[in-house]
Design a protein around this motif. Structure first.
Motif, PDB file in Angstrom:
ATOM      1  N   THR A   1       0.823  -1.212   0.000  1.00  0.00           N
ATOM      2  CA  THR A   1       0.000   0.000   0.000  1.00  0.00           C
ATOM      3  C   THR A   1       0.858   1.264   0.000  1.00  0.00           C
ATOM      4  O   THR A   1       0.343   2.358  -0.212  1.00  0.00           O
ATOM      5  N   VAL A   2       2.156   1.117   0.229  1.00  0.00           N
ATOM      6  CA  VAL A   2       3.059   2.273   0.264  1.00  0.00           C
ATOM      7  C   VAL A   2       3.129   2.917  -1.118  1.00  0.00           C
ATOM      8  O   VAL A   2       3.244   2.235  -2.138  1.00  0.00           O
TER       9      VAL A   2
ATOM     10  N   GLN B   1       1.060   4.000   4.140  1.00  0.00           N
ATOM     11  CA  GLN B   1       1.486   2.974   5.080  1.00  0.00           C
ATOM     12  C   GLN B   1       0.321   2.576   5.987  1.00  0.00           C
ATOM     13  O   GLN B   1      -0.332   3.411   6.598  1.00  0.00           O
ATOM     14  N   GLY B   2       0.025   1.284   6.063  1.00  0.00           N
ATOM     15  CA  GLY B   2      -1.046   0.806   6.926  1.00  0.00           C
ATOM     16  C   GLY B   2      -2.439   0.999   6.376  1.00  0.00           C
ATOM     17  O   GLY B   2      -3.435   0.705   7.046  1.00  0.00           O
TER      18      GLY B   2
ATOM     19  N   GLY C   1       5.374  -1.668  -2.726  1.00  0.00           N
ATOM     20  CA  GLY C   1       4.426  -0.644  -3.152  1.00  0.00           C
ATOM     21  C   GLY C   1       4.712  -0.059  -4.516  1.00  0.00           C
ATOM     22  O   GLY C   1       5.182  -0.745  -5.421  1.00  0.00           O
ATOM     23  N   SER C   2       4.448   1.236  -4.636  1.00  0.00           N
ATOM     24  CA  SER C   2       4.549   1.918  -5.928  1.00  0.00           C
ATOM     25  C   SER C   2       5.286   3.235  -5.802  1.00  0.00           C
ATOM     26  O   SER C   2       5.349   3.829  -4.717  1.00  0.00           O
TER      27      SER C   2
END
Length: 455
Positions: free
Chosen positions: A75-76, A92-93, A198-199
């Motif tokens: 999700t980052v 984050q989270g 993540g991305s």
């Protein structure tokens, strides 16, 4: 015996609907253009949101299976400029885990009886027969009819859509070139160390580069460009000539970008062009048609932004619920209520995607940072009576992570409503207002219908 519901399209939207109908005991069949379930394994990673995509999977009793593949660490989301300077890291989270499109599709396929999916059925036309029911003609020569409801979950170039509305997608002026960095690629270790989980999104000079980790650890690279519609089909760039495309990107589009990004271009082994299309928010209002409806991109295609699959799965959830509520003999009412519920979602998504389109292709990455920040906000709305139709639906409308809606009662004839509303806002932690929007006038809604059936 002809199944009650025909679903056109075996993507996340169509398969989610199939699974939900399966759970509700409603007869259906899915027609998919791919030759088999092993065909068309392309596609990137999708993030499923709790109140939309995840909710649909919960309703289909597939959430536990989804969690086996869901990547919560991905999700980052980092934002950088074209020189590689990171400006901020977000997400984050966040409860919006990533899953590869192919993995999501397989979860749904495994939850549907094999005989309910007809492979190799590419729809070429959908018309109304003499019995006022849809007639489906496929590229393999099959002509089928007798369905009580046909649902077009067949994407941007839906053939079912023409039965309902004459609107067609328009080119946004934007095209994405997609490539990948596999484990065997010489640049893999460098990319993995730079991006990690993540991305990463880099914006500058009206273009962007997005690097996204996939389920197998490889990286999918997307190069966002502003070019004519057929630029990579029969224009300057021959998409099948990798060296020509590589030279074009390095010498023209990304000439002023850092060597870090140019390395992604130099080590790309192939490119795939993805022209981006959209429908208009003005198209989100048509007169319901007996025996047919559309969902997902077929109904509200918009600029890519991560919410498309969530909205499509929500469509499937809402439609399945309406069909179950009214029974398989009263499809007209179910479709009318589903479409009335879907229109505001489609309008909101298309409108928001236009803003995102401009931000992604802006000159400065700070524009995206500001865009993301404004999602984390509270919208305060005033109502006269919380018992009137539409208020409950408004409260239940899905919100972006970090955003909320507060409805306060304000009636002009009351001398106490305003102070009470202020106390409610204060209790909710609101101590200032950034933007105030007031109605200039009010008029009763009309039932005017346009020539193409829009109202």
């Amino acid at each position: 015996m002809t199944p009650t519901v025909a679903i056109i399209g075996g993507g996340p939207c169509g398969l989610t609907l199939a699974r939900l109908l399966e759970c509700k005991g409603i007869d259906y069949v899915v027609y998919e253009r791919d030759k088999s379930e092993n065909s068309n394994r392309v596609g990137g990673s999708l993030d499923l949101h709790p109140e939309t995509g995840q909710r649909a999977l919960r309703e289909g009793d597939l959430f536990d299976e989804f969690k086996r593949f869901a990547r919560y660490d991905d999700t980052v989301f980092a934002i950088a400029d074209k020189l590689g300077k990171r400006l901020v890291e977000l997400g984050q989270g966040r409860d919006a885990p990533e899953i590869d499109r192919s993995e999501l599709r397989q979860i749904l396929l495994d939850a549907i009886p094999k005989d309910k999916i007809k492979w190799g059925h590419a729809l070429t036309s959908a018309t109304v027969g003499e019995d006022n029911r849809p007639v489906l003609q496929f590229a393999n020569g099959a002509v089928l009819s007798g369905f009580k409801l046909v649902v077009g979950a067949d994407g941007a170039w839906s053939k079912v859509r023409s039965m309902i509305t004459q609107t067609t997608p328009r080119y946004t002026g934007k095209t994405v070139l997609v490539s990948k960095i596999d484990h065997e690629n010489p640049l893999y270790e460098t990319t993995a160390s730079k991006v990690g989980v993540g991305s990463s999104l880099s914006i500058g000079s009206g273009k962007y580069i997005m690097i996204q980790r996939q389920g197998n650890g490889s990286y999918r690279n997307s190069f966002g460009l502003q070019v004519p519609e057929n630029f990579f089909r029969n224009g300057t760039g021959n998409i099948h000539d990798v060296e020509t495309i590589r030279h074009l990107l390095l010498s023209d589009f990304f000439a002023g970008w850092s060597e870090e990004y140019k390395g992604l271009i130099r080590h790309a082994t192939d490119f795939r062009a993805w022209p981006l299309y959209t429908l208009s928010s003005e198209d989100m209002c048509w007169k319901s048609v007996t025996g047919a409806t559309i969902a997902g991109d077929a109904a509200h295609l918009s600029f890519t932004g991560g919410s498309g699959v969530n909205l499509a799965m929500t469509d499937s959830l809402k439609l399945a619920s309406k069909i179950a509520e009214h029974g398989s003999e009263i499809f007209d009412q179910a479709v009318q209520e589903y479409e009335a519920d879907m229109f505001p979602r489609g309008i909101a998504r298309i409108t928001e995607s236009k803003v995102l389109e401009n931000v992604m292709h802006s000159e400065d990455p700070q524009a995206y940072r500001a865009y993301v920040a404004r999602l984390n906000c509270t919208v305060v709305g005033s109502i006269r009576d919380d018992a009137v139709p539409g208020v409950a639906e408004l409260k239940a409308f899905p919100k972006e992570d970090g955003s909320s809606l507060l409805l306060v009662k304000i009636e002009s004839s009351s001398s106490t409503n305003a102070s009470s509303a202020a106390k409610e806002m204060e209790a909710a932690g609101i101590n200032h207002i950034n933007i105030l929007i007031g109605p200039q006038y009010w008029h009763e809604p009309t039932n005017r219908t346009y020539r193409d059936g829009r109202c």
